[in-house]
Structures are given as C-alpha cells and as structure tokens.
Design an enzyme around this catalytic site. Structure first.
Site, short mmCIF file in Angstrom:
data_model
loop_
_atom_site.label_atom_id
_atom_site.label_comp_id
_atom_site.label_asym_id
_atom_site.label_seq_id
_atom_site.Cartn_x
_atom_site.Cartn_y
_atom_site.Cartn_z
CG HIS A 1 24.76 -22.26 -37.23
ND1 HIS A 1 23.80 -21.88 -38.13
CD2 HIS A 1 25.90 -22.46 -37.97
CE1 HIS A 1 24.31 -21.84 -39.34
NE2 HIS A 1 25.58 -22.20 -39.28
CG ASP B 1 19.31 -19.34 -42.25
OD1 ASP B 1 19.59 -18.19 -42.65
OD2 ASP B 1 18.15 -19.79 -42.28
#
Length: 446
Positions: free
Chosen positions: A417, A421
């Site tokens: 992450h 995204d």
C-alpha cells in the site's frame, strides 16, 4: 571510598553474622579477555537469529554501544555492550542461531573498565551471593517440607528415586509405588515416570485422569523453510492492502475440458493454473507498474519488462516459489509445459537457482488444498501477490435474473500500500477477471 583490607574484614563479619557462607570473589583486570554472553531477553525465548553485527574484531566499544541485532520469534532486539573494551572475536555469523546463555563474542576489557569492576563488583557480588544462599536455603526447606508430606501420603521412604524424580512425581500427583522401576536396585528413573504417564487411561468424559507428559520434538528450520523465514520476516514490514473478488469460470471449464484429454496424450497436464498465469500476464500489460521491484532505500520502482510469474509450490521440503519466465511471450500450452517441468522438479526438491531467481509477480493456488479466501503475503522486492481459492458451484443470477448453478472461484490480491492504491489494484483485478471469464480473448491473444 576505596576498598581496604579493614572494610573487607567488616563485610566478611557482617555476612558471617547472617549465617551465610563467605565467598571468594575475583574481579577483572586490564587485559582480561571475557566472554560476552547472550542474556535472557524474556518471553521464554530460548534462541535467536543473528540479524546484523554492528562491531567486528578490532573495534573498540564502550558501555551501551550497539553490539548486534537479534531476531526472536516475537521481536527484534538490539544487544548493547556491558563493558568498555576491545572486540577480540565474534562467535556467530549473520543468520546463525545463538542460544540464550552462550557467548556471542570475546572482549578484552579496558583498564578503566577493570578499575570500575575493582571498586564495585566485590560488594555487589557478596550481597548477591548472600541473597542467593538465603534463597537456596529457603527453596531446600520448602522442597523438604513438600517431600515429607508426599512421603506420608505415598510412602516414598520405601521407593528408591532421586530428588528430581520425586519432584516430578509430586508435580504429576503420582504414587511412585505404582511406577514400574527399571533402574539399578529398583530405582525409579525419569523415563519410568514418562512411561507411566503414557499408560494413564482416559475416563468416559474423554479427559485424562492425570495430566500426560508432553514430549518435545525439535525440528530445525532449514532449507526452503529457512528461506521462507527470511522472506516473511521482510514481508512483515510491508503495509498490505488486500482486494478480493469472485470470478465465473463456466466458460473456462468448458474450454479446458475440450482439449485436456488430447494434451494428456502428448504428456501435457493442463490444469487451470496456466490460464490464471497467462491472464495475470495479459492484465500486467494493461497495468505494467504492478510488475515492479521496490527499492525501499531510494524509494523508486523498477518496472520490469519480463513477466516472470512465480508459482507458490508445496514440496516435501517446504514452500518454494519458482517462476515461469517471459510469460508475455508464451501461449497456454507453453506455460503448461513449463509448469509441468517445475512441478516434477518440485517433487524431487531439485529446483535450480535460475528457476527461483528474478521473480517479478507471484501467484498462489490455495484451492488445491480446499481453501477459499486467504490473505497472501508479499514476497519483497515484489509489490503484488495473488491467491486463488477452490472452484465452487454456487447459486447466482443470470442475465434474466434466473438463479443458476455457477462455477465460482475467489481471488485475493495483496499489494504494497506504500506504492499501490486501491483503485489500481481493482483495475488490475478486473482485467484479470475479464480474461478468465472470456477465455476466447485470452487464447486469441487479443
């Protein structure tokens, strides 16, 4: 205040008055080489892995300087120096396993370090040893008291056994007269206690009448499992983002069933995995940034042109992830052949280093063992991994809102992450799903 002969005599008298033995105490002098032992770091930890050395032979260190970093099964710990001195030798290499209490290195103490020891160690050691003597005496008295009660209860005075064996008998609430002894002269051994515990019957409620001894089996972490240990330790530092979806594989099943028998005659085993692999590659053509290696130090992504798709594989030696290289240039049959080759090597635990190197993207099929959903762990420096569940026949609505039996497979993607995204991962998953649900476009390479 200096330690004088008069003060030592006073200390000796003070300890003698408290009915404690006098101890002879040695202390460190300049040039003394002492072992630097790995102290107990708590949590019941018995051993650690050396992750990094901050010193080398010939280095001068001071108290509280960092010596090394060690990794237990629960946390990383930085070991600091207890002395001022010169590092003489290291006893372990990086990734070696060190036991608590063993010497990590040898250190030659400085002159100042020796003087500090001269002034403080004598008094501290005398006090500590005095307290230890008192504690040992109390423990002995407590044990003798417990043993007397046990003798009255079970008549242990008629049974030959060491104090250690008697202690086990008391803890397990065992009458030693009921234990078959195999020691010399009828002495009950520890092995006799363990054998007796194995024979304790189970009551109708399914619970042991008495607690059964636990026998430990030591399994060293080595081979593929040791590599997994290292990779997953690194993976723990990655903030994982997981995206899951399901996919209709009715058409895929039909296409595979039409050709699998003819391919079998050519000694080619065609599972669903080659389709999943090729779909992953086609989706990477649409979202190429996911086929990358992350350089954490420089905070950059190295986007790879080759789609070297890793396949998590269970072997007798543990989990391993070989890869099929340049999948973007292969068709389904070529992928199936390469997958068959790796599977044969995996069964013999003889996969080459080349087959393990330069993986850019990884897939795992937990469906082969019956799993449905999972949270796969990213293998650094990669930034994405996918895991498929088993195919299930489930009720779903068709285009006319009729409930129909549908073959469904679940897919879970885990992404780093820090660089991926949710929208990007969802787009990629949708491309993969499109090719699986419409395999004709996958086969036609359009």
């Amino acid at each position: 205040m200096a330690i004088t002969k008069k003060s030592l005599i006073f200390l000796g008298r003070n300890i003698r008055d408290q009915k404690c033995r006098f101890f002879f105490v040695s202390y460190f002098r300049y040039g003394t080489i002492v072992p630097f032992k790995l102290s107990d770091i708590g949590e019941g930890i018995r051993d650690v892995t050396i992750k990094e050395w901050y010193v080398k032979p010939g280095d001068q260190v001071s108290q509280f300087d960092n010596i090394c970093e060690v990794q237990s099964d629960k946390a990383s710990v930085t070991i600091t120096s207890r002395y001022d001195g010169l590092i003489k030798a290291l006893h372990y290499k990086v990734n070696d396993i060190a036991l608590i209490g063993n010497s990590l290195l040898d250190i030659e103490l400085n002159d100042d370090n020796g003087k500090v020891q001269d002034r403080t160690t004598i008094t501290e050691n005398l006090q500590q040893q005095q307290q230890q003597q008192i504690t040992n005496t109390e423990n002995k008295q407590n044990f003798e008291s417990d043993e007397e009660k046990h003798i009255v209860k079970y008549g242990l005075e008629k049974t030959l056994a060491t104090p250690a064996v008697r202690r086990i008998a008391m803890e397990k609430n065992i009458n030693l007269k009921d234990v078959v002894s195999t020691g010399k002269g009828g002495r009950v051994l520890k092995e006799d206690i363990l054998s007796h515990l194995e024979k304790i019957p189970v009551n109708p409620m399914g619970k042991k009448v008495e607690e059964k001894s636990t026998v430990e089996t030591v399994v060293p972490i080595k081979g593929y499992n040791k590599h997994m240990w290292k990779m997953m330790t690194q993976s723990l530092s990655i903030p994982h983002f997981v995206y899951s979806d399901e996919c209709n594989v009715n058409r895929l099943i039909d296409y595979r069933n039409e050709v699998k028998d003819s391919l079998k005659d050519q000694s080619i085993s065609l599972s669903f995995m080659p389709f999943f692999i090729k779909a992953a590659s086609r989706a990477l053509e649409k979202v190429p940034q996911l086929n990358s290696w992350l350089d954490e130090e420089n905070q950059v992504l190295h986007v790879q042109k080759s789609h070297n798709i890793g396949i998590a594989m269970d072997t007798s030696e543990g989990l391993i992830v070989p890869n099929i290289k340049d999948v973007q240039n292969l068709n389904i049959i070529e992928i199936a052949k390469e997958l068959n080759r790796l599977q044969k090597l995996g069964k013999k635990s003889s996969i080459s280093l080349n087959d393990l190197s330069n993986t850019t993207f990884t897939l795992s099929n937990i469906g082969v063992v019956g799993g449905t959903y999972t949270k796969p762990m990213i293998v650094p420096p990669q930034i994405v991994i996918g895991a498929f569940g088993k195919i299930q026949k489930l009720p779903r609505f068709d285009d006319k809102q009729n409930i129909v039996a549908t073959n469904i497979i679940s897919i879970s993607w885990a992404a780093d992450h820090r660089v991926v995204d949710g929208v990007t991962m969802a787009k990629y998953s949708n491309f993969w799903k499109y090719y699986i649900e419409n395999p004709v476009f996958l086969l036609l390479n359009v």
